[in-house]
Design a protein around this motif. Structure first.
Motif, PDB file in Angstrom:
ATOM      1  N   UNK A   8       0.681  -1.074  -0.058  1.00 29.12           N
ATOM      2  CA  UNK A   8      -0.024   0.043   0.134  1.00 29.12           C
ATOM      3  C   UNK A   8       0.869   1.319   0.089  1.00 29.12           C
ATOM      4  N   UNK A   9       0.265   2.389  -0.231  1.00 28.99           N
ATOM      5  CA  UNK A   9       0.884   3.567  -0.103  1.00 28.99           C
ATOM      6  C   UNK A   9       1.627   3.617   1.249  1.00 28.99           C
ATOM      7  N   UNK A 118      -3.873   1.806   9.636  1.00 27.15           N
ATOM      8  CA  UNK A 118      -3.707   2.886  10.595  1.00 27.15           C
ATOM      9  C   UNK A 118      -2.203   3.140  10.618  1.00 27.15           C
ATOM     10  N   UNK A 119      -1.325   2.490  10.353  1.00 26.70           N
ATOM     11  CA  UNK A 119       0.061   2.633  10.403  1.00 26.70           C
ATOM     12  C   UNK A 119       0.365   3.492   9.210  1.00 26.70           C
ATOM     13  N   UNK A 124       1.948   8.839   6.420  1.00 28.08           N
ATOM     14  CA  UNK A 124       1.720   9.720   5.689  1.00 28.08           C
ATOM     15  C   UNK A 124       1.173  10.902   6.184  1.00 28.08           C
ATOM     16  N   UNK A 125       0.297  10.912   6.846  1.00 27.01           N
ATOM     17  CA  UNK A 125      -0.522  11.996   7.403  1.00 27.01           C
ATOM     18  C   UNK A 125       0.475  12.717   8.112  1.00 27.01           C
ATOM     19  N   UNK A 126       1.346  12.112   8.800  1.00 29.32           N
ATOM     20  CA  UNK A 126       2.430  12.865   9.810  1.00 29.32           C
ATOM     21  C   UNK A 126       3.339  13.558   9.200  1.00 29.32           C
ATOM     22  N   UNK A 168      -7.305  11.917   2.023  1.00 28.43           N
ATOM     23  CA  UNK A 168      -6.727  11.743   0.749  1.00 28.43           C
ATOM     24  C   UNK A 168      -5.908  10.493   0.946  1.00 28.43           C
ATOM     25  N   UNK A 169      -5.255  10.296   2.140  1.00 26.37           N
ATOM     26  CA  UNK A 169      -4.680   9.038   2.092  1.00 26.37           C
ATOM     27  C   UNK A 169      -5.542   7.712   2.137  1.00 26.37           C
TER      28      UNK A 169
END
Length: 217
Positions: A8-9, A118-119, A124-126, A168-169
């Protein structure tokens, strides 16, 4: 070895691909690099891809497949390659199977980098990027700047890219689950899939991957 890397991304595919390709002495072939090379060199496939991209459309499978086939036919890929970002759906996987079969070749392994959803979102969001230099990257949990919102290197403002926002993620993950994840079952049917955890330090994941590819699972 001829390897497809999937995950995954946020799984760290680009980072692991570079290390694995170096350790295995094979070229790392990414979709992004294929597009950039063909467009910059003005190849026929590059012109076709650019026309679709300029119009805001996805590049059709046949164009991507053509670029990948051309790249895999280069002398440095004679003894193997590591594909990153291709194939991205089952039709591309089937086309790759046919192309390799026509050349009397086959894949040796499909390395599946497994990361909890969740990881992925947390990774990415961090991320926070410096407005002055996008190569200065920080993370709110894993690589905090000394001063919140300020780049350690140049003092520029740190910000969150639109692509990195949680909403977006999660949309990107939905696309991955819908379009790309089915290739894992496609390759499991051929007995090619090796799944490893992509959690931990970069070198730990690389060792895990190398051991798995050598059969030391």
């Amino acid at each position: 070895m001829r390897i497809v890397l999937v995950g995954p991304p946020g799984a760290g595919k680009g980072t692991q691909a570079a290390f694995l390709a170096k350790n295995l002495s094979i070229p790392h072939i990414s979709t992004g690099d294929l597009f950039r090379a063909n467009i910059s060199q003005g190849t026929e496939l590059g012109k076709q891809a650019k026309a679709f991209m300029d119009a805001g459309n996805l590049v059709p499978d046949e164009v991507t497949i053509g670029m990948a086939q051309d790249r895999m036919a280069q002398p440095d890929a004679e003894n193997g390659f590591l594909l990153d970002g291709f194939p991205r759906n089952v039709s591309q996987a089937e086309a790759l199977d046919e192309a390799l079969k026509a050349d009397g070749q086959k894949l040796d392994a499909v390395l599946d980098l497994e990361v909890p959803e969740d990881e992925v979102v947390k990774r990415i969001a961090g991320r926070r990027i410096c407005r002055n230099d996008s190569s200065h990257v920080f993370h709110v949990s894993y690589s905090k700047p000394k001063q919140e919102g300020v780049c350690d290197v140049c003092g520029g403002e740190l910000y969150q890219r639109g692509d990195d926002k949680e909403e977006t993620v999660r949309k990107r993950l939905d696309v991955y689950h819908r379009e790309t994840e089915p290739i894992i079952d496609h390759y499991k049917a051929q007995g090619l899939v090796v799944t490893i955890s992509a959690l931990g330090k970069v070198d730990e994941v690389t060792k895990r991957a190398m051991d798995a590819l050598k059969g030391d699972k």
